[in-house]
Design an enzyme around this catalytic site. Sequence first.
Site, PDB file in Angstrom:
ATOM      1  N   CYS A 150       1.051  -1.083   0.030  1.00  0.00           N
ATOM      2  CA  CYS A 150      -0.236  -0.143  -0.298  1.00  0.00           C
ATOM      3  C   CYS A 150       0.837   0.832   0.152  1.00  0.00           C
ATOM      4  O   CYS A 150       1.674   1.258   0.714  1.00  0.00           O
ATOM      5  CB  CYS A 150      -0.976  -0.142   1.620  1.00  0.00           C
ATOM      6  N   CYS A 168     -10.369  14.598   5.279  1.00  0.00           N
ATOM      7  CA  CYS A 168     -11.002  13.367   5.993  1.00  0.00           C
ATOM      8  C   CYS A 168     -11.258  13.075   7.255  1.00  0.00           C
ATOM      9  O   CYS A 168     -10.101  13.047   8.017  1.00  0.00           O
ATOM     10  CB  CYS A 168     -11.633  11.768   4.787  1.00  0.00           C
ATOM     11  N   CYS A 179      -9.359  10.233   9.413  1.00  0.00           N
ATOM     12  CA  CYS A 179      -7.683  10.082   8.556  1.00  0.00           C
ATOM     13  C   CYS A 179      -6.723  10.785   9.412  1.00  0.00           C
ATOM     14  O   CYS A 179      -7.083  12.314   9.187  1.00  0.00           O
ATOM     15  CB  CYS A 179      -8.063   9.938   7.147  1.00  0.00           C
ATOM     16  N   GLY A 217      -2.245  10.177   0.884  1.00  0.00           N
ATOM     17  CA  GLY A 217      -2.572  11.403  -0.252  1.00  0.00           C
ATOM     18  C   GLY A 217      -3.646  11.031  -0.768  1.00  0.00           C
ATOM     19  O   GLY A 217      -4.559   9.827  -0.638  1.00  0.00           O
ATOM     20  N   GLU A 218      -3.579  11.887  -2.090  1.00  0.00           N
ATOM     21  CA  GLU A 218      -5.624  11.368  -2.568  1.00  0.00           C
ATOM     22  C   GLU A 218      -5.255  10.964  -4.028  1.00  0.00           C
ATOM     23  O   GLU A 218      -4.623  11.723  -4.477  1.00  0.00           O
ATOM     24  CB  GLU A 218      -6.642  12.317  -2.717  1.00  0.00           C
ATOM     25  N   SER A 252      -7.204   4.585  -5.162  1.00  0.00           N
ATOM     26  CA  SER A 252      -8.990   4.191  -4.209  1.00  0.00           C
ATOM     27  C   SER A 252      -9.231   6.118  -4.742  1.00  0.00           C
ATOM     28  O   SER A 252      -7.854   6.528  -4.323  1.00  0.00           O
ATOM     29  CB  SER A 252      -8.293   4.379  -2.745  1.00  0.00           C
ATOM     30  N   SER A 292     -14.303   5.892  -1.874  1.00  0.00           N
ATOM     31  CA  SER A 292     -14.039   6.038  -0.213  1.00  0.00           C
ATOM     32  C   SER A 292     -15.235   6.723   0.193  1.00  0.00           C
ATOM     33  O   SER A 292     -15.352   7.889  -0.635  1.00  0.00           O
ATOM     34  CB  SER A 292     -12.576   6.656   0.125  1.00  0.00           C
ATOM     35  N   LEU A 293     -16.314   5.691  -0.005  1.00  0.00           N
ATOM     36  CA  LEU A 293     -17.545   6.301   0.604  1.00  0.00           C
ATOM     37  C   LEU A 293     -17.987   6.396   1.883  1.00  0.00           C
ATOM     38  O   LEU A 293     -17.930   8.013   1.511  1.00  0.00           O
ATOM     39  CB  LEU A 293     -18.653   4.985  -0.697  1.00  0.00           C
ATOM     40  N   HIS A 294     -17.491   5.639   2.116  1.00  0.00           N
ATOM     41  CA  HIS A 294     -18.205   6.401   3.980  1.00  0.00           C
ATOM     42  C   HIS A 294     -19.407   6.443   4.312  1.00  0.00           C
ATOM     43  O   HIS A 294     -19.439   6.957   5.826  1.00  0.00           O
ATOM     44  CB  HIS A 294     -16.935   6.786   4.660  1.00  0.00           C
ATOM     45  N   ASN A 354      -9.907   2.235  11.781  1.00  0.00           N
ATOM     46  CA  ASN A 354      -8.211   2.384  12.893  1.00  0.00           C
ATOM     47  C   ASN A 354      -8.542   3.541  13.348  1.00  0.00           C
ATOM     48  O   ASN A 354      -9.157   4.477  12.881  1.00  0.00           O
ATOM     49  CB  ASN A 354      -7.212   2.204  12.142  1.00  0.00           C
ATOM     50  N   CYS A 380      -3.557   4.532   8.182  1.00  0.00           N
ATOM     51  CA  CYS A 380      -2.307   5.384   7.488  1.00  0.00           C
ATOM     52  C   CYS A 380      -2.082   6.344   8.242  1.00  0.00           C
ATOM     53  O   CYS A 380      -3.632   7.085   8.756  1.00  0.00           O
ATOM     54  CB  CYS A 380      -3.841   5.906   5.975  1.00  0.00           C
TER      55      CYS A 380
HETATM   56  S1  SF4 Z   1      -5.580  10.287   2.285  1.00  0.00           S
HETATM   57 FE1  SF4 Z   1      -7.541   9.526   2.174  1.00  0.00          FE
HETATM   58  S2  SF4 Z   1      -8.776   9.120   3.562  1.00  0.00           S
HETATM   59 FE2  SF4 Z   1      -7.051  11.165   3.892  1.00  0.00          FE
HETATM   60  S3  SF4 Z   1      -7.643  12.831   3.944  1.00  0.00           S
HETATM   61 FE3  SF4 Z   1      -6.391  12.222   2.220  1.00  0.00          FE
HETATM   62  S4  SF4 Z   1      -8.116  11.615   0.298  1.00  0.00           S
HETATM   63 FE4  SF4 Z   1      -8.766  11.623   2.659  1.00  0.00          FE
END
Ligand code: SF4
Length: 341
Positions: free
Chosen positions: A104, A115, A118, A158-159, A190, A213-215, A289, A330
Amino acid sequence: MKIDIKSMNLEEQTAYLSTLGEPAFRARQIFIWLQGGAVSFHEMTNLPKALRTKLAECCWITKPEIVRRQVSKLDGTIKYLWRLSDGNCIETVLMRYHHGNTVCISSQVGCRMGCAFCASTLGGKVRDLTPAEMIDQVLFTQMDSGLSVSNIVLMGIGEPLDNFDTVIRFLELVNHPDGLHIGMRHISLSTCGLTEEIDKLAALRLQLTLSVSLHAPDDETRSRIMPINRAVGVERLFEACRRYFDCTGRRISYEYAMIDGVNDADWQADLLARRLRGTPGHINLIPLNEVKESPLKPSHRVAAFQKRLEEQGVTVTVRRKLGGDIDASCGQLRRKEMQRF
Ligand code: SF4
């Protein structure tokens, strides 16, 4: 400024080598060395010494350093904290499944998406990673662990779609027959739901798995835990997912972290089932988590939520929790390192 040659694809390396008066086969030799994990030009013993010296003068090769390495006693998951050449830190996790080893990887230093569950976003985004820094996470994890990687998930810090061009270059490099040669069907990407970029990705018709990532299935909840939803509501997100499926024929995986009292009610399972009607996809329920700085707690309704979805014909899996005894969530390890200073 020296050239980051490992971020180049073979065509760019060939063009660069031709400016040095070198034939195309030299570029391919260098590409194989770099994508095989070489850290200096002097290792490249099939190149003439004069060329190696010239390359060392003009180019540099990325090489992350291990700051921390945590190994789970429970399941062998290994979490790495790497220091990049500019001192920033990122995380990579190696997970061991029956079907092979999955890595990953991170795509940015930090994240600007905000988010609520996170840890990666707590300090905001510092910068995008380069293609070489993304490749290095796979290469150096393999070299350090002695384990070969068969699957990659872009689900770390990261996105990925916020660093679109780099991620596409990374995919090209990692998929290359002269490189790691990892097939697109062994790669998952993702996103928190950047719809324009989902459309751009769809147009490339890659055979990777898109994981959204819906949630939460409703705007009120999703906007509360994922600020991106205030700009792009759930309806528009599902429209983009439908277009993605129509264009690629690839079933989408929806990630759903189960949060106590936030997104785990029966009515939310029912709404989710309705939203998925007519679009092939599957739900991946994730036991949350805990992040120390966040008030969000893990839900105890995972099984009930799963049953309710399945009763309505939705395909559901529950993600096995790996690395429970290390900071597997993460961004947690990077955050600890940042707090030391
Ligand atoms: S790493 Fe993914 S889950 Fe975390 S803030 Fe960024 S987009 Fe959201």
